[in-house]
Enzyme design. Structure first.
Site, PDB file in Angstrom:
ATOM      1  N   GLU A 323      51.100  32.936  45.488  1.00 40.14           N
ATOM      2  CA  GLU A 323      52.478  33.356  45.203  1.00 40.14           C
ATOM      3  C   GLU A 323      53.436  32.172  45.337  1.00 40.14           C
ATOM      4  O   GLU A 323      54.460  32.111  44.668  1.00 40.14           O
ATOM      5  CB  GLU A 323      52.892  34.495  46.155  1.00 40.14           C
ATOM      6  CG  GLU A 323      54.023  35.342  45.605  1.00 40.14           C
ATOM      7  CD  GLU A 323      54.222  36.651  46.357  1.00 40.14           C
ATOM      8  OE1 GLU A 323      54.170  37.720  45.721  1.00 40.14           O
ATOM      9  OE2 GLU A 323      54.425  36.609  47.579  1.00 40.14           O
ATOM     10  N   HIS A 352      24.695  35.384  50.508  1.00 37.51           N
ATOM     11  CA  HIS A 352      23.801  36.376  49.913  1.00 37.51           C
ATOM     12  C   HIS A 352      24.509  37.111  48.789  1.00 37.51           C
ATOM     13  O   HIS A 352      24.095  38.187  48.380  1.00 37.51           O
ATOM     14  CB  HIS A 352      23.313  37.328  51.002  1.00 37.51           C
ATOM     15  CG  HIS A 352      22.638  36.564  52.100  1.00 37.51           C
ATOM     16  ND1 HIS A 352      21.304  36.269  52.085  1.00 37.51           N
ATOM     17  CD2 HIS A 352      23.155  35.955  53.200  1.00 37.51           C
ATOM     18  CE1 HIS A 352      21.010  35.540  53.157  1.00 37.51           C
ATOM     19  NE2 HIS A 352      22.117  35.331  53.839  1.00 37.51           N
ATOM     20  N   LYS A 456      56.937  44.952  38.091  1.00 35.87           N
ATOM     21  CA  LYS A 456      57.715  46.018  38.739  1.00 35.87           C
ATOM     22  C   LYS A 456      58.660  46.661  37.731  1.00 35.87           C
ATOM     23  O   LYS A 456      58.793  47.888  37.690  1.00 35.87           O
ATOM     24  CB  LYS A 456      58.567  45.426  39.874  1.00 35.87           C
ATOM     25  CG  LYS A 456      57.794  45.031  41.109  1.00 35.87           C
ATOM     26  CD  LYS A 456      58.780  44.660  42.210  1.00 35.87           C
ATOM     27  CE  LYS A 456      58.121  43.885  43.321  1.00 35.87           C
ATOM     28  NZ  LYS A 456      59.055  43.299  44.266  1.00 35.87           N
TER      29      LYS A 456
HETATM   30  O1  LIG Z   1      58.635  43.014  52.510  1.00 35.55           O
HETATM   31  P1  LIG Z   1      58.958  43.523  51.156  1.00 35.55           P
HETATM   32  O2  LIG Z   1      60.376  43.229  50.755  1.00 35.55           O
HETATM   33  O3  LIG Z   1      58.633  44.988  51.034  1.00 35.55           O
HETATM   34  O4  LIG Z   1      58.065  42.753  50.138  1.00 35.55           O
HETATM   35  C1  LIG Z   1      56.690  42.857  50.086  1.00 35.55           C
HETATM   36  C2  LIG Z   1      56.126  41.924  49.043  1.00 35.55           C
HETATM   37  O5  LIG Z   1      56.584  42.358  47.791  1.00 35.55           O
HETATM   38  C3  LIG Z   1      56.843  41.519  46.756  1.00 35.55           C
HETATM   39  O6  LIG Z   1      56.413  41.993  45.556  1.00 35.55           O
HETATM   40  C4  LIG Z   1      56.706  40.040  46.906  1.00 35.55           C
HETATM   41  O7  LIG Z   1      56.119  39.436  45.805  1.00 35.55           O
HETATM   42  C5  LIG Z   1      56.012  39.638  48.167  1.00 35.55           C
HETATM   43  O8  LIG Z   1      56.306  38.298  48.424  1.00 35.55           O
HETATM   44  C6  LIG Z   1      56.431  40.481  49.311  1.00 35.55           C
HETATM   45  O9  LIG Z   1      55.776  40.052  50.472  1.00 35.55           O
END
Ligand SMILES: O=P(O)(O)OC[C@H]1O[C@H](O)[C@H](O)[C@@H](O)[C@@H]1O
EC number: 5.3.1.9
Length: 528
Positions: A323, A352, A456
């Protein structure tokens, strides 16, 4: 000099050792030349300068206009303002006080003397570090047993809740989300809240949040009177948050010595500030990565810890590295498609499974062996005369390293004396800094993740389409073909998406399908 003597010399020339941590880094089995090392000097100089700027509070994450402060978490005195220092110190103190209260029973569930379990809800950086630490520092009888919900998979959630069973009534739920808005974490929290309510339990008496200031999760936790809320800061990235409340709270609840983890990271950070390649373990790793993949990630990193406790290290590193480094654009705006692919499980188990390909197949990787010198605290039998299981593990590591090298496959070996809180903190810090250095070498912003948004957003569109579809079906009442539906809700370009939504809803008895399942165009959709 024969090859063996040459390699032994090379090994000694490049061996890094940190006396206080008892940690070694060996990059001698990466076939770089002295010319390569000289050519890297300007990049290394720049990386040291970048590290200094970042640590003193520069906007190292330019497109989010954020400082990058995970190094301050274990050395608050280095944070650029008094307020930040205070925040960091107070938070660790608050975590310890809260954990003490949970362990003694001063904070307890409404109908029991003590909490027995933790249910940690979060995803990505809000899960991987806590999961890694939970496994590598696990004890047979921790003060609280931890389980995780790190997905929006109802069946996965069912299983975790079923395993908890009646113990839900003594389970502390920790909802971890920096943004407070990540759907998987939010759904997990809603699902879990529902489970508590179904069991006649008041969720707010069981819930704690770790989240950013003013996030929707913070508001929810405060308004609903949850047990406590611990902060996440915008200057700590999710993937570097293990040593913030995100990782410290669950770890401390499980009885992990979080001060030792912080101390290990602090010691490692000091070691990786040394502006000398051979005396800086992160600089050594970063140039080895650069060498192997030609500065373009041409080779994957296979992480092979020879220790069961470190099984999740590769998964943890996968997020940290991929990332951070997997970027389309560099800081100058050039299209670069950077990154290093990371995978692995553990040795000797993987010998294995896929080590066959590593030894003989496509040579598109370099290995990282993680070696732990201390075998076990308990007496063990000899499995052969003079040989223990631990000797086998050690021998298999050496053997695999050798066999790979003989066939032109390079490797790095990181050796720690034992899997302790101190060394786990140090390992985390070692790789965090290596990522910072490597990002500087290839000039990418290691601290944002613009690519994650695309999936997303597309998912949100799919769900919006589902809502329109269901509204239509309710309004129309009859049977409709996919084509008719697409036309009526003005989504003709998304007919395939519609089909897949319908298929999923049908499998979950949320609507009815008639026609031949193998011929989407023949299907008629209705609500009953
Ligand atoms: O802690 P949050 O804001 O829920 O984020 C959780 C995760 O979601 C995202 O999609 C990011 O790409 C991550 O870097 C992050 O750790």
């Amino acid at each position: 000099m024969d090859l063996a003597t040459e390699l032994w010399q090379r090994y000694q020339d490049w061996l890094y050792y940190h006396a206080e941590l008892g940690l070694y880094v060996d990059i001698s089995r990466m076939r770089f030349t002295p010319d390569f090392v000289s050519a890297m000097e300007p990049k290394l100089k720049q990386a040291f300068a970048d590290m200094k700027a970042l640590e003193s509070g520069a906007i190292a994450n330019p497109d989010e206009q954020r400082m990058v402060g995970h190094y301050w978490l274990r050395a608050p005195e280095l944070a650029p303002t008094v307020d930040l220092r205070q925040d960091i110190v107070t938070t660790v103190d608050r975590i310890e006080a809260f954990v003490r209260d949970v362990h003694t029973g001063a904070v307890h569930p409404p109908n029991a003397a003590k909490f027995t379990n933790i249910l940690s809800i979060g995803i990505g950086g809000s899960a991987l570090g806590p999961q890694f630490v939970a496994q590598c520092l696990a004890t047979a009888e921790p003060p609280l047993q931890i389980s995780f919900i790190d997905n929006t998979d109802p069946d996965g959630i069912d299983l975790v809740l079923a395993q908890l069973g009646d113990r839900l009534a003594t389970t502390l739920a920790i909802v971890i989300s920096k943004s407070g808005g990540t759907p998987e974490a939010a759904n997990g929290a809603k699902e879990v809240q529902y489970a508590y309510e179904q069991a006649g339990l008041d969720f707010s008496k069981y819930a704690v949040a770790v989240t950013g200031k003013d996030s929707s999760l913070e508001k929810l936790a405060k308004q609903s009177g949850w047990l406590d809320v611990f902060p996440m800061w915008d200057w700590v990235g999710g993937r570097t948050s293990e040593l913030s409340a995100v990782g410290l709270l669950p770890a401390a609840l499980q009885g992990v010595d979080i001060r030792a983890m912080l101390q290990g990271a602090k010691i490692m950070d000091a070691a990786t500030r040394v502006e000398n390649l051979k005396q800086n373990p992160a600089a050594l790793l970063a140039i080895a990565w650069y060498f192997s993949g030609n500065g373009k990630g041409e080779k994957d990193m296979v992480v092979l810890p020879y220790k069961d406790r470190l099984l999740l290290f590769s998964r943890y590193l996968q997020q940290l590295i991929m990332e951070s480094l997997g970027k389309e654009k560099d800081l100058a705006g050039n299209t670069v498609y950077q990154g290093i692919a990371v995978y692995g499980n553990k040795g000797s188990t993987d010998q294995h499974a896929y080590v066959q390909q590593l030894r003989e197949g496509v040579a598109n990787f370099f290995a990282t062996f993680i070696e732990v010198l201390h075998d076990s605290d308990k007496p063990h039998p000899e499995v052969e005369v003079g040989i223990t299981s631990g000797d086998y593990l050690s021998g298999l590591l050496q053997g695999t390293r050798q066999a790979l090298y003989e066939n032109g496959r390079d490797s790095i070996t990181v050796t720690i004396p034992t899997v302790s809180a101190l060394n786990v903190g140090a390992l985390i810090a070692l790789y965090e800094r290596t990522v910072s250095f490597y990002a500087s070498f290839v000039n990418v912003n290691a601290y944002h993740q613009p690519g994650v948004e695309a999936g997303k957003k597309a998912a949100a569109k799919v769900l919006a389409l589902q809502t329109r579809l269901m509204e239509l079906l309710k309004a129309e009442g009859g049977k409709l073909s996919l084509e008719q539906i697409a036309e009526k809700i003005a989504a003709t370009s998304e007919i395939e998406v519609l089909y897949r939504i319908v298929r999923h809803l049908h499998a979950n008895q949320r609507l009815h399908l008639e026609g031949e399942l193998s011929k989407p165009a023949s299907l008629l959709v209705s609500l009953n």
